[in-house]
Design a protein around this motif. Structure first.
Motif, short mmCIF file in Angstrom:
data_model
loop_
_atom_site.label_atom_id
_atom_site.label_comp_id
_atom_site.label_asym_id
_atom_site.label_seq_id
_atom_site.Cartn_x
_atom_site.Cartn_y
_atom_site.Cartn_z
N ALA A 48 17.88 23.21 1.95
CA ALA A 48 18.94 23.72 1.07
C ALA A 48 20.14 22.79 1.20
CB ALA A 48 19.31 25.15 1.46
N PRO A 49 21.00 22.73 0.19
CA PRO A 49 22.19 21.87 0.28
C PRO A 49 23.13 22.33 1.39
CG PRO A 49 22.29 23.27 -1.68
CD PRO A 49 20.92 23.43 -1.11
N SER A 101 21.95 15.86 1.05
CA SER A 101 21.27 17.12 0.73
C SER A 101 21.79 17.71 -0.57
CB SER A 101 21.46 18.13 1.87
OG SER A 101 22.78 18.64 1.92
N ARG A 102 23.10 17.55 -0.83
CA ARG A 102 23.66 18.08 -2.07
C ARG A 102 23.18 17.27 -3.27
NH1 ARG A 102 28.25 18.51 1.28
NH2 ARG A 102 29.47 16.92 0.19
N VAL A 103 23.01 15.98 -3.06
CA VAL A 103 22.47 15.14 -4.13
C VAL A 103 21.02 15.52 -4.41
CG1 VAL A 103 21.87 12.79 -4.82
CG2 VAL A 103 24.02 13.22 -3.61
N GLY A 134 29.94 20.05 4.09
CA GLY A 134 30.36 19.02 5.02
C GLY A 134 30.17 17.63 4.47
N TRP A 135 30.62 16.62 5.24
CA TRP A 135 30.64 15.25 4.76
C TRP A 135 29.86 14.29 5.63
CZ3 TRP A 135 32.16 14.43 -0.03
CH2 TRP A 135 32.93 15.44 -0.66
N SER A 136 28.94 14.81 6.44
CA SER A 136 28.04 13.91 7.14
C SER A 136 27.09 13.29 6.12
CB SER A 136 27.25 14.66 8.21
OG SER A 136 26.32 15.55 7.60
N ALA A 137 26.43 12.19 6.52
CA ALA A 137 25.54 11.50 5.59
C ALA A 137 24.43 12.41 5.09
CB ALA A 137 24.95 10.26 6.27
N VAL A 138 23.84 13.19 6.00
CA VAL A 138 22.74 14.08 5.62
C VAL A 138 23.24 15.21 4.74
CG1 VAL A 138 20.99 15.68 6.47
CG2 VAL A 138 21.35 13.50 7.64
N SER A 139 24.43 15.74 5.03
CA SER A 139 24.97 16.84 4.22
C SER A 139 25.21 16.40 2.78
CB SER A 139 26.28 17.35 4.84
OG SER A 139 26.04 17.94 6.09
N ASN A 188 31.23 19.23 -11.61
CA ASN A 188 31.61 20.33 -10.73
C ASN A 188 31.15 20.09 -9.29
OD1 ASN A 188 32.83 21.86 -12.76
ND2 ASN A 188 30.87 22.72 -13.40
N GLN A 189 30.67 18.88 -9.00
CA GLN A 189 30.07 18.61 -7.70
C GLN A 189 31.04 17.85 -6.78
OE1 GLN A 189 26.86 19.64 -6.87
NE2 GLN A 189 26.92 20.69 -8.85
N LEU A 190 31.19 18.34 -5.55
CA LEU A 190 31.96 17.62 -4.54
C LEU A 190 31.02 16.67 -3.80
CD1 LEU A 190 34.34 20.36 -3.09
CD2 LEU A 190 35.01 18.22 -4.16
N THR A 191 30.61 15.65 -4.49
CA THR A 191 29.65 14.68 -3.95
C THR A 191 29.87 13.36 -4.67
OG1 THR A 191 28.02 16.42 -3.56
CG2 THR A 191 27.22 14.16 -3.59
#
Length: 429
Positions: free
Chosen positions: A265-266, A277-279, A269-274, A339-342
């Motif tokens: 699941a997404p 995951s959202r992408v 946070g702002w770690s590389a994996v986080s 709408n994405q913080l990514t």
């Protein structure tokens, strides 16, 4: 070693590094105005005086760029009609007053939506490189920035710039800038942009789609940001020799992630994996980039993400245009992207290119090197530039953990004081 440490820190940004969104301002579309035409061809040819080793001072605003009017071979581009940019629900709530006039808006048919009086010239039939860049800064900074890009590129490079809807620049400001930069084309649409946000990738894709609308032809697309600068010529030759910037370098961040490394699941946070995951769990990414409907048998060992810095990244123009069209055809991609913080711009283009290009022997690396704060403090801009040239890079970007105004001032001072130090093009690259 310090750059490696900085890279690791870069991949573990804290949430405080990213802004909080209180609602996205609206897309700025075309307001009522008289019809205008975009003229292209040889109505205005550009003569560029470029002397390697000439002093590039801050005061040298024109950098030897002059215009010559000719009376031959004028052609008018009849732009295809396209719908105005859509608005997401949050934008509609915030800008009810603007939306009330929506019925008065003109369909895009050659009118520059955001800049109705703007006429732009395409200086030749085809280009080797199209630089897609996003800007928002004040006019004095934009003049300095575009001067730099034009100074270190040839007539075979064209710049397509998107001006953020959050910018304070007026139409008069932009008319003046475009008129003094012959190979600069300003996207006729304005969109909301913000760092660490899907709106940046959205704006780059809109640059690509707009270039297609005006029938701009080019071989390679190179992505840039407004705080990245060139320090020597040669990007045309380098991108002609290499198909895409999909090679990792000690100074060019690139990473691949397998399906087994993706959380189910997404994650916040702002770690590389986080961030990855959202992408990965963004439905249009799986639907368009990974084409899950065609590749239902993705195994845990399959690479599903390729990510790298977008500054100086380059790819085949036709390949990235295919991606842009696919995104535009998807009913939810643009709407949800904004709408994405990514920071999608570091994932979408790299992953798409890696999945569609087969000959890895032609890969190169990014044209821009990141100069991290510790290295900068120890070696200075001159030291960073020399290191960049030795490693085969053509430009610099400062990367600091926190915003540091002295760094911004420092790089402008350095770029403005170049005296032909780093103009050698290494042919074997």
């Amino acid at each position: 070693m310090e750059d490696d440490v900085a890279n690791k820190r870069e991949n573990n940004k804290s949430p405080s590094d990213a802004p909080r969104l209180e609602g996205s301002p609206p897309v700025v579309g075309g307001l009522p105005g008289e019809g205008k035409e975009i003229h292209a061809g040889k109505a205005r040819s550009c003569r560029r005086i470029f002397i390697i080793g000439a002093f590039m001072g801050v005061a040298a605003i024109t950098l030897g760029l002059t215009d010559e009017e000719t009376a031959s071979s004028v052609r008018t581009i009849n732009l295809p009609e396209a719908g105005l940019p859509t608005h997401d629900a949050e934008a509609e709530r915030i800008s009810e007053k603007v939306l009330k006039s929506k019925h008065e808006w003109h369909v895009y048919n050659g009118i520059c939506d955001a800049f109705p009086r703007l006429k732009q010239n395409i200086t030749q039939n085809t280009y080797q490189v199209m630089i897609s860049t996003l800007v928002f800064e004040d006019p004095w900074y934009l003049k300095f920035y575009f001067n730099n890009l034009l100074h270190f590129t040839t007539k075979d490079t064209v710049i397509v710039a998107h001006l953020s809807a959050m910018s304070n620049c007026t139409e008069k400001d932009m008319l003046d800038i475009v008129n003094h930069h012959p190979r600069l084309l300003l996207n006729c649409h304005q969109f909301y942009t913000q760092k660490y946000h899907g709106s940046l990738a959205h704006a780059h894709i809109q640059n690509i789609l707009w270039a297609e609308e005006i029938k701009l032809k080019y071989q390679t697309i190179m992505l840039m940001s407004s705080n990245s600068f060139l320090i020597r010529p040669g990007v045309e030759a380098y991108t002609r020799k290499h198909s895409a910037s999909l090679n990792a370098s000690g100074l060019s961040f690139l990473r691949e992630l397998k399906r087994a490394q993706m959380p189910n699941a997404p994650r916040d946070g702002w770690s590389a994996v986080s961030v990855a995951s959202r992408v990965y769990h963004w439905p249009p990414f799986r639907r368009i980039i990974l084409e899950e409907n065609k590749n239902s048998s993705i195994s845990p060992k399959d690479i599903v993400i390729t990510t790298g810095k977008h500054e100086g990244a380059f790819f085949p123009g036709k390949l990235i245009l295919r991606l842009a069209k696919r995104m535009a055809q998807d009913s939810k991609a643009f709407h949800t992207m904004r709408n994405q913080l990514t920071y999608f711009e570091e994932f979408l283009f790299h992953t798409w290119a890696k999945r569609h290009l087969n000959d890895s022997s032609l890969y190169g690396h990014n044209t821009i090197m990141f100069c991290y704060w510790k290295t900068l403090r120890r070696k200075g801009w001159d030291g960073c530039a020399r290191k960049a040239v030795m490693e085969g890079f053509f430009g610099l970007k400062a990367r600091c953990r926190k915003q540091n105004n002295s760094v911004d001032i420092g790089i402008r001072k350095f770029i403005g004081s170049l005296a032909g130090k780093f103009t050698t093009v290494v042919e074997e690259l």
